[in-house]
Design a protein around this motif. Structure first.
Motif, PDB file in Angstrom:
ATOM      1  N   SER A 102       0.846  -1.196   0.000  1.00  0.00           N
ATOM      2  CA  SER A 102       0.000   0.000   0.000  1.00  0.00           C
ATOM      3  C   SER A 102       0.875   1.238   0.000  1.00  0.00           C
ATOM      4  N   THR A 144      -2.122   5.252  -6.690  1.00  0.00           N
ATOM      5  CA  THR A 144      -1.467   4.590  -5.574  1.00  0.00           C
ATOM      6  C   THR A 144      -2.028   3.178  -5.436  1.00  0.00           C
ATOM      7  N   SER A 174      -3.691   0.905  -3.234  1.00  0.00           N
ATOM      8  CA  SER A 174      -4.445   1.111  -2.000  1.00  0.00           C
ATOM      9  C   SER A 174      -4.317  -0.089  -1.061  1.00  0.00           C
ATOM     10  N   GLN A 199      -5.659  -3.540  -5.202  1.00  0.00           N
ATOM     11  CA  GLN A 199      -6.633  -2.445  -5.253  1.00  0.00           C
ATOM     12  C   GLN A 199      -5.880  -1.143  -5.478  1.00  0.00           C
ATOM     13  N   THR A 200      -6.376  -0.310  -6.401  1.00  0.00           N
ATOM     14  CA  THR A 200      -5.693   0.940  -6.721  1.00  0.00           C
ATOM     15  C   THR A 200      -6.687   2.079  -6.884  1.00  0.00           C
ATOM     16  N   ASP A 201      -6.203   3.321  -6.652  1.00  0.00           N
ATOM     17  CA  ASP A 201      -7.041   4.487  -6.925  1.00  0.00           C
ATOM     18  C   ASP A 201      -6.643   5.174  -8.236  1.00  0.00           C
ATOM     19  N   ILE A 237     -11.792   3.159  -6.648  1.00  0.00           N
ATOM     20  CA  ILE A 237     -11.530   1.774  -6.264  1.00  0.00           C
ATOM     21  C   ILE A 237     -11.495   0.903  -7.520  1.00  0.00           C
TER      22      ILE A 237
END
Lengths: 354, 427
Positions: free
Chosen positions: B134, B160, B162, B177-179, B217
């Protein structure tokens, strides 16, 4: 004298110390953050808030893209503008303020420009360019401390950092979102506010920072934030933002200063739809009264080439036509049954419902 | 006066110091920006525009990855159909290629394709998705809202990581998981580390109220999972994911949320694979193949990264002991799509008089019946190729996906006829 020499020696030590300090990841990141902060602070000096009173035009609700689920949450409130200000920025000491056309799209009654130092002035709308989504406003410069934004001529590259600046909802507080350039020379006329080449980036933009400046790491203007793409429900940004680049603004700045209203051009239209085929590009439908019908194209014609461009798939065909103008002629090489034919078509205007 | 010289020197030094600091700040920022731009230059040429989504080339001879849901398309009755052959794609910049889909993972939402007649293609290196943490920066390349379909320039976004090793359910069991902004059209496209190595394939976003746009998300299938399945994908056909039969963990939220140090084995079915491998009730599962497991949901997610039949090592705590268990995972049942075989809609056999392949029965309500195929017709050509006997015709049919329309040449009496027949799923 001795004290002075000692002082100079001390300065030298201090300076050399600054230049050779060992960087930890924290201090390196701190330096990066300070660069961003300095760029934003510089850009904010030129950024202003706009309170526009007008009878605004309501954009038409766009059709979903082919294969796309209709947005179930599309809310009529989207076309009602929030009561908060939007954004613009000062471009010269004469009092010219640039913003997006969206912010003044309608019958404008009054414009109030609010400056970072708390002062405000009445603005007059000069020219607009609808397909670039930009507009020019003029304030009287007397008594105002105008800080024009620094322009950059060269377009940024994909991957470069950019920041979108705003002064909404509170004119006294500048806002900034950060991202990278996602694509350049992007043209999309289906849902975008800009119909010509634009910079696509992923810094978030929404209603409030429409019309604001997009700046680079050095705090210089690279483009104007366009109104958020109509695609998403409630006009919410999803990481797809657009700006008109400075080189496009320069093309029309004199006309805008002269008060010209440059309208959206009619889009070129041939009038053909595809027939599903996995290997060939085949015409399936011909729109009535279209350029295609007048040229004699027929359903079942296999499209091989248009002008100099060989056609491998339907997208090649439509992409080429999108880049042309209404009234231009194109030569389409087709195969009809056993025959190979060259068909000349004069592009017409895209009807509003297509 | 001496004082003036002091003031001058002090001011001069202060300005130099400030400029040194500012220059250093901007050098650091410019360095990071340069790395991002150089990575973009390196990875964008390997981007694939395919169907309504994205893909990425992973070898110079044309292997590429995309999502299964980009390769397969839904038919009118809602069924998903994968047409393996005769696909086309474009690389960034527009170069057109013919390609085919080779290996499919409907559960893990991955499809391995091969670009035909390809050599020296730009490609990307596979990274290591297990070590991603993360807060690390990442770059997504895709074609959201088909914005790149006109000029063949994909969209590059930056964000980033996440979270890693997220179990987001429904096949996305061990995802990053990424933003970074990913939207419809990004599916099948690559997620990179800032140095340009492939971390995962973007495939899903988490949204609410039917808003099919990014809200920060996004989920990417990790490259290490894809590596686990790569051999099976290259062999071709449908891969099968893993299960562990006979081991049950937390069955409700309360039990699951009470776990933080590992997955508690609530029960073991007698005679099951889990029992034979050595799992016992009340064991605390703490690692799967070296990955920390903090609860049962994560444990199930970790299993999702392996093909059925894989032998994996699981570490459990049993009282004061730590026990290493080797277990050969069970296979998930064959996917419904894997079960459908193509059928002509008619039965045929070698004619006794040696005249060729004779149709013996045409089933009602098939496309063959609709197109007028009749019992007694002799099949001469299938898909433009002459067919010698019933066995080779059956083999030829089996190479096509169901719902594919094939031109067939038949002889009825003295007359030769051309018919196009859509292959049915075999009942």
């Amino acid at each position: 004298m001795n004290r002075f020499n000692a002082f100079l020696a001390a300065c030298a030590v201090v300076l050399s110390g600054t230049a050779r300090a060992e960087d930890t990841p924290e201090t390196e990141w701190q330096k990066v953050q300070e660069t961003f902060a300095a760029a934003i602070e510089k850009g904010h000096k030129s950024t202003v808030a706009l309170e526009v009173k007008a009878k605004f035009n309501v954009p038409p609700d766009p059709k979903p893209l082919p294969g796309e689920m209709p947005n179930t949450g599309r809310n009529p409130a989207y076309t009602k503008r929030p009561k908060t200000p939007t954004t613009g920025f000062v471009i010269d000491k004469d009092g010219h303020v640039m913003t997006s056309f969206f912010n003044v799209d309608g019958k404008v009654e009054s414009i109030k420009v609010l400056f970072p130092d708390g002062k405000s002035a009445a603005g007059t709308l000069l020219g607009v360019d609808e397909s670039k989504d930009i507009a020019l406003i003029k304030v009287e410069p007397e008594g105002l401390e105008l800080k024009p934004i620094e322009w950059v001529e060269k377009q940024p590259e994909v991957g470069a950092f950019v920041m979108a600046l705003g002064r909404s909802p509170e004119p006294a507080s500048g806002t900034a979102t950060r991202g990278i350039v996602s694509a350049v020379d992007r043209i999309d006329q289906t849902f975008n506010a800009i119909w010509e080449q634009s910079i696509q980036f992923d810094a978030k933009t929404n209603y409030g920072n429409s019309g604001g400046p997009v700046i680079d790491l050095n705090g210089r203007l690279v483009g104007v934030v366009a109104h958020v793409r109509l695609h998403s429900p409630w006009g919410q940004n999803s990481g797809i933002s657009f700006a008109t680049p400075t080189w496009k603004i320069k093309e029309v700045l004199d006309k805008l200063k002269a008060g010209e209203r440059l309208k959206k051009p009619k889009l070129p239209f041939l009038g053909v739809g595809p027939k599903e085929s996995s290997t060939l590009v085949v015409i399936g439908t011909i729109s009535p009264d279209s350029a295609a019908e007048k040229a004699g194209l027929k359903p079942g014609d296999v499209v091989r080439q248009i002008d100099e461009v060989k056609i491998g798939e339907w997208g090649d065909f439509t992409n080429y036509i999108k880049k042309k103008k209404v009234g231009e002629k194109v030569i389409i090489k087709i195969t009809r049954g056993e025959e190979e034919l060259d068909v000349e078509a004069t592009l017409g205007e895209r009807p509003n419902n297509q | 006066m001496k004082l003036n010289r002091f003031i001058f020197a002090a001011l001069f030094a202060a300005v130099l110091a400030a400029r040194a600091v500012a220059d250093e700040n901007s050098v650091a920022a410019a360095r990071i920006e340069k790395q991002i731009r150089e990575t973009c230059d390196k990875v964008v040429p390997a981007f694939v525009f395919i169907g309504g989504g994205s893909g990425v080339v992973i070898s110079s001879d044309g292997w590429f990855l995309t999502n299964f849901h980009v390769a397969a398309t839904p038919k009118m009755n809602g069924a998903m159909v994968l047409d393996r052959l005769d696909q086309t794609c474009n690389l960034a910049g527009g170069h057109f290629y013919r390609c085919e889909f080779v290996g499919y993972d409907p559960v893990g939402d991955i499809c391995l394709g091969k670009i035909k007649d390809a050599h020296d293609l730009p490609y990307v290196e596979l990274g290591d998705s297990d070590v991603v943490k993360s807060g690390e920066a990442c770059i997504a390349v895709g074609n959201p809202f088909m914005l790149g379909s006109m000029d063949y320039h994909p969209t590059v976004t930056f964000g980033t990581v996440s979270a890693n090793h997220v179990n987001a359910n429904a096949g996305y069991t061990d995802v990053i998981q990424t933003d970074a902004a990913v939207n419809p059209g990004n599916s099948g496209g690559p997620l990179f580390s800032v140095d340009g190595k492939l971390l995962g394939i973007n495939g899903r976003i988490n949204t609410r109220f039917g808003n099919r746009v990014n809200s920060g998300i996004g989920y990417a299938i990790p490259v290490n999972q894809i590596k686990n399945f790569m051999r099976d994908l290259k062999k071709g056909g449908y891969v099968r994911h893993a299960l562990l039969n006979g081991l049950q963990g937390a069955q409700n939220w309360a039990d699951l949320h009470a776990e933080a140090e590992g997955a508690v084995v609530k029960s073991i079915t007698a005679g099951s694979n889990a029992e034979k491998a050595g799992f016992k009730k009340d064991d605390l599962i703490v690692e799967v193949e070296g990955h920390t497991v903090h609860n049962y949901w994560r444990f199930l997610g970790a299993l999702g990264a392996y093909p059925g039949g894989s032998e994996i090592e699981v570490k459990v705590k049993r009282g004061a002991e730590t026990v290493d268990i080797k277990v050969t995972l069970d296979k998930m049942p064959k996917h419904a799509m894997a079960k459908t075989k193509p059928d002509l809609g008619a039965t045929f056999e070698n004619a006794e008089d040696g005249s060729g392949i004779k149709v013996t029965k045409v089933r009602a309500k098939t496309d063959a019946a609709l197109k007028g195929l009749k019992s007694g017709d002799v099949i001469l050509k299938f898909n433009g190729q002459a067919v010698q006997d019933a066995e080779s015709l059956q083999l030829a049919i089996s190479k096509f996906p169901t719902w594919k329309t094939i031109p067939v040449v038949i002889k009825r009496g003295e007359v030769e006829l051309d018919i196009e027949i859509k292959l049915e799923p075999k009942k």
